[in-house]
Design a protein around this motif. Structure first.
Motif, PDB file in Angstrom:
ATOM      1  N   ILE A 143       0.864  -1.193   0.000  1.00 43.66           N
ATOM      2  CA  ILE A 143       0.000   0.000   0.000  1.00 43.66           C
ATOM      3  C   ILE A 143       0.892   1.231   0.000  1.00 43.66           C
ATOM      4  O   ILE A 143       1.951   1.251   0.633  1.00 43.66           O
ATOM      5  CB  ILE A 143      -0.947  -0.007   1.224  1.00 43.66           C
ATOM      6  CG1 ILE A 143      -1.925   1.161   1.118  1.00 43.66           C
ATOM      7  CG2 ILE A 143      -0.182   0.056   2.540  1.00 43.66           C
ATOM      8  CD1 ILE A 143      -3.002   1.109   2.179  1.00 43.66           C
ATOM      9  N   THR A 144       0.442   2.262  -0.704  1.00 48.04           N
ATOM     10  CA  THR A 144       1.259   3.476  -0.787  1.00 48.04           C
ATOM     11  C   THR A 144       1.102   4.320   0.479  1.00 48.04           C
ATOM     12  O   THR A 144       0.168   4.139   1.274  1.00 48.04           O
ATOM     13  CB  THR A 144       0.839   4.319  -1.999  1.00 48.04           C
ATOM     14  OG1 THR A 144      -0.504   4.747  -1.832  1.00 48.04           O
ATOM     15  CG2 THR A 144       0.950   3.516  -3.305  1.00 48.04           C
ATOM     16  N   ASP A 146       0.332   7.600   0.650  1.00 47.11           N
ATOM     17  CA  ASP A 146      -0.855   8.465   0.594  1.00 47.11           C
ATOM     18  C   ASP A 146      -2.119   7.699   0.933  1.00 47.11           C
ATOM     19  O   ASP A 146      -2.981   8.196   1.683  1.00 47.11           O
ATOM     20  CB  ASP A 146      -0.974   9.074  -0.796  1.00 47.11           C
ATOM     21  CG  ASP A 146       0.150  10.050  -1.093  1.00 47.11           C
ATOM     22  OD1 ASP A 146       0.735  10.578  -0.111  1.00 47.11           O
ATOM     23  OD2 ASP A 146       0.432  10.298  -2.280  1.00 47.11           O
ATOM     24  N   ASP A 147      -2.194   6.466   0.438  1.00 45.17           N
ATOM     25  CA  ASP A 147      -3.392   5.687   0.754  1.00 45.17           C
ATOM     26  C   ASP A 147      -3.472   5.368   2.243  1.00 45.17           C
ATOM     27  O   ASP A 147      -4.548   5.426   2.855  1.00 45.17           O
ATOM     28  CB  ASP A 147      -3.388   4.389  -0.068  1.00 45.17           C
ATOM     29  CG  ASP A 147      -3.557   4.673  -1.554  1.00 45.17           C
ATOM     30  OD1 ASP A 147      -4.072   5.772  -1.873  1.00 45.17           O
ATOM     31  OD2 ASP A 147      -3.151   3.830  -2.378  1.00 45.17           O
ATOM     32  N   LYS A 150      -4.549   8.540   4.108  1.00 51.02           N
ATOM     33  CA  LYS A 150      -5.969   8.826   3.935  1.00 51.02           C
ATOM     34  C   LYS A 150      -6.839   7.892   4.761  1.00 51.02           C
ATOM     35  O   LYS A 150      -7.807   8.307   5.390  1.00 51.02           O
ATOM     36  CB  LYS A 150      -6.340   8.721   2.466  1.00 51.02           C
ATOM     37  CG  LYS A 150      -5.790   9.840   1.599  1.00 51.02           C
ATOM     38  CD  LYS A 150      -6.167   9.644   0.146  1.00 51.02           C
ATOM     39  CE  LYS A 150      -5.579  10.750  -0.740  1.00 51.02           C
ATOM     40  NZ  LYS A 150      -5.919  10.539  -2.169  1.00 51.02           N
ATOM     41  N   GLU A 151      -6.465   6.621   4.762  1.00 45.84           N
ATOM     42  CA  GLU A 151      -7.255   5.647   5.518  1.00 45.84           C
ATOM     43  C   GLU A 151      -7.208   5.955   7.014  1.00 45.84           C
ATOM     44  O   GLU A 151      -8.223   5.906   7.724  1.00 45.84           O
ATOM     45  CB  GLU A 151      -6.743   4.231   5.235  1.00 45.84           C
ATOM     46  CG  GLU A 151      -7.600   3.146   5.874  1.00 45.84           C
ATOM     47  CD  GLU A 151      -7.148   1.768   5.464  1.00 45.84           C
ATOM     48  OE1 GLU A 151      -7.689   0.799   6.023  1.00 45.84           O
ATOM     49  OE2 GLU A 151      -6.265   1.650   4.595  1.00 45.84           O
TER      50      GLU A 151
END
Length: 513
Positions: A143-144, A146-147, A150-151
Motif C-alpha cells: 500500500i502506498t 498516501d493511501d 488517507k485511511e
C-alpha cells in the motif's frame, strides 16, 4: 542880537553836552554787555564740559555692559562647543563599539551559515533514508503512503465525529437543564423580592361633606352652579340621597381629581357661583400640573435614576393619573423598573439602564394629544427625542415586538412587563375597554368643526358637547348634535342609547373701572 546869540550858544552847548552824555552811556552799556557775554560764554563752556563728562561716563558704562554681554555669550558658546565635542567623542566611541559588534555578528553569521549548510546536508541524508524506509514499508505492506495516510485520517475523523456528537449532546442536555433551573431561579427570586397591591382603580370618587345643606349651595339656583362645575371639569356630579356625600363620576382620573379639589376649595371658601367655579378650576388645573412634575421627580429619586429630561419626568408624573386595564400605570412602571433591576443584577447586566427602561417603557400611554402610533413606538420616539440611550429606546419600542430586539435589555423589559401585568388581580380588562369606549366617544365629538370640549358622562350614556358661539349658531348646534349621534350609531358599538347634548353659550363681559 545878543539874546539870539546867547540862545544859539545855549542850544549848541546843550546839543554838545547831550552828545557827550550819549557817548559816555553807550560806552558804559557796551562794556556791561561784553561782561555779560563773557560770563555766559564761560558758563556755557562749563556746562559743555559737564555734558561731555556725563556722555563719556554713559559711554563707558554701556561699553562695560556690552562687553559683559559679549563675554557671557562667548562663555555659553564655549560651553556649547565643549558639549558638542563631548557628544562627538561619545558618538565616536559608540561607533567604534558598534563596528566591533558588527564584526562579531558577521563572524557569528558566517559560523551559523556553515552550521546551516551542515544541517541541510544531514537533513538531505535523513530524507533519503526516510524515503528508502517508506519504499521498503510500501513493498512489505503492498500500500502506498498516501493511501495509508488517507485511511488513517478517515478512521480518526469518524471516531472524532462520533465522540464530538456525544459530547455535544451531553453539553446541550446539561445546558438545557441548567438554563431552565437558572431561569426559574431568577424569575422566582425576582418575583419574591417585589410585592405590589392589586388593581383598585375605578371611575367614581366620593366627596364627603359636613352636612346636606351644602348640597343645595353646590347645585345653585336652577342648577347653574352644578352645570358650571360639570362644564368646567367634564365630570358628572351626582347629588342624591346619600347622606353627607357627593359622587364624582368620570373615567379620567385627572378630571376627577381636579373636580374633587375644586369642590373642596369651593366648599371651604363658601363662595360658590359660576365665575368663582371657573377661577377655582383653572387654579386647580395649574396645581395638578405642578403636582404631576413633583410626582415625576419624587419617582425618579426613589428609584435612583438621574439626568432625565424634564419632559420625560413630566410624563412619568402623568402616569399617576393613568391606568392600564385597571392597573395604575405609575405603580405598574415602578414595579417593572424594580423587577428589571433585580433580574439584570441576577444576569450580570447594567441595573441602572434596566431600571430606567422599565420605568419609561409605557410613557407612550400618557400623550397630551391623540396619536395613531402604538404606545411602544410613541414611547421610543419620545425617549429618542429627549436623549435616552439606544439600549433604553430599543427596549421601550420592542417590549411588544413592534421592532426587533437589539440588546439583552429588551427581552428583560418584555418579560418583566408581562410578569407585572399577568399576576392575579393586577388588571381588570373590562374597566379598560369601558374607558376606551368613553375616550372614543369624546374623540368622535371633537373631530367636528367648532367643537371645543366634549365630555362623556353617566357611564357613556350621555355626551355633552361644547361649541364656540362665534362659529356655531343655534341651527348649526342642532345639526352637529344630529351628525354626532348618527356617527356614533354607524361607527361605535354600545349598550342602550347615548344622549348627545350640544351646549352653546354666549357671554358678554364688561369691566367697571
Amino acid at each position: 542880537m545878543d539874546v539870539i546869540s546867547i540862545l544859539i550858544g545855549l542850544i549848541v552847548g546843550l546839543v554838545l553836552g547831550g552828545g557827550m552824555i550819549y557817548l559816555f552811556l553807550r560806552k558804559a552799556t557796551d562794556k556791561r554787555s561784553e561782561n555779560i557775554i563773557k560770563e555766559a560764554e564761560a558758563e556755557a563752556e562749563v556746562r559743555k564740559q559737564q555734558k561731555m563728562l556725563q556722555a563719556k561716563e554713559k559711554f563707558l558704562q554701556l561699553k562695560e555692559e556690552h562687553e559683559k554681554v559679549i563675554n557671557e555669550r562667548n562663555n555659553k558658546i564655549q560651553q556649547a562647543e565643549q558639549r558638542v565635542k563631548q557628544k562627538e567623542t561619545s558618538l565616536n566611541q559608540k561607533l567604534a563599539e558598534a563596528n566591533k559588534k558588527d564584526k562579531k555578528i558577521e563572524a557569528i553569521r558566517k559560523n551559523l551559515d556553515n552550521q546551516l549548510d551542515i544541517l541541510q546536508n544531514k537533513q538531505s541524508e535523513l530524507d533519503k533514508l526516510q524515503r528508502q524506509r517508506i519504499e521498503q514499508l510500501e513493498n512489505i505492506a503492498s500500500i502506498t503512503e498516501d493511501d495509508a495516510r488517507k485511511e488513517l485520517m478517515n478512521v480518526l475523523r469518524e471516531e472524532a465525529r462520533s465522540d464530538a456528537a456525544k459530547i455535544s449532546q451531553d453539553i446541550i442536555d446539561e445546558a438545557k437543564i441548567n438554563a431552565n433551573k437558572e431561569a426559574k431561579k431568577v424569575v422566582i427570586q425576582t418575583i419574591q423580592r417585589v410585592a405590589t397591591e392589586h388593581a383598585i382603580e375605578n371611575s367614581v370618587s366620593v366627596f364627603n361633606i359636613e352636612s346636606d345643606d351644602i348640597k343645595g349651595r353646590i347645585i345653585g339656583r336652577e342648577g347653574r352652579n352644578i352645570r358650571a362645575l360639570e362644564s368646567a371639569t367634564g365630570v358628572e356630579i351626582v347629588v342624591d340621597d346619600t347622606p353627607e356625600a357627593i359622587i364624582l363620576s368620570c373615567f379620567d382620573p385627572v378630571r376627577r381629581e381636579i373636580a374633587r379639589l375644586s369642590l373642596h376649595q369651593l366648599v371651604t371658601d363658601g363662595r360658590i357661583h359660576p365665575a368663582r367655579i371657573e377661577e377655582v378650576v383653572r387654579k386647580t388645573e395649574k396645581r395638578i400640573e405642578e403636582e404631576i412634575v413633583e410626582t415625576g421627580k419624587r419617582t425618579i429619586i426613589d428609584l435612583g435614576i438621574h439626568n432625565m429630561h424634564p419632559e420625560l419626568i413630566k410624563a412619568v408624573g402623568r402616569m399617576k393619573y393613568r391606568s392600564s386595564y385597571g392597573q395604575n400605570l405609575l405603580q405598574h412602571s415602578r414595579e417593572v423598573a424594580n423587577l428589571c433591576a433585580t433580574m439584570a443584577a441576577e444576569l450580570g447586566l447594567n441595573t441602572k439602564l434596566a431600571k430606567r427602561a422599565g420605568l419609561l417603557h409605557d410613557i407612550g400611554k400618557v400623550p397630551s394629544d391623540e396619536s395613531e402610533l402604538p404606545h411602544a413606538i410613541l414611547g421610543m420616539k419620545w425617549a429618542e427625542k429627549y436623549g435616552e440611550s439606544p439600549e433604553v429606546c430599543n427596549a421601550i419600542g420592542a417590549h411588544h415586538d413592534e421592532i426587533e430586539m437589539k440588546s439583552l435589555l429588551s427581552p428583560i423589559i418584555q418579560v418583566c412587563d408581562a410578569m407585572s401585568g399577568a399576576r392575579p388581580g393586577a388588571r381588570r380588562e373590562v374597566v379598560e375597554s369601558y374607558i376606551q369606549r368613553l375616550k372614543d366617544l369624546e374623540h368622535l365629538a371633537l373631530s367636528h368643526e367648532g367643537v371645543i370640549k366634549a365630555y362623556a358622562i353617566q357611564a357613556g350614556r350621555e355626551l355633552r358637547v361644547m361649541v364656540e358661539s362665534e362659529k356655531v349658531n343655534d341651527e348649526m348646534a342642532g345639526q352637529i348634535s344630529y351628525e354626532i349621534s348618527k356617527k356614533i350609531e354607524d361607527e361605535m358599538t354600545y349598550p342602550g342609547q347615548v344622549r348627545v347634548t350640544v351646549i352653546r353659550e354666549t357671554r358678554a363681559v364688561s369691566i367697571a373701572r
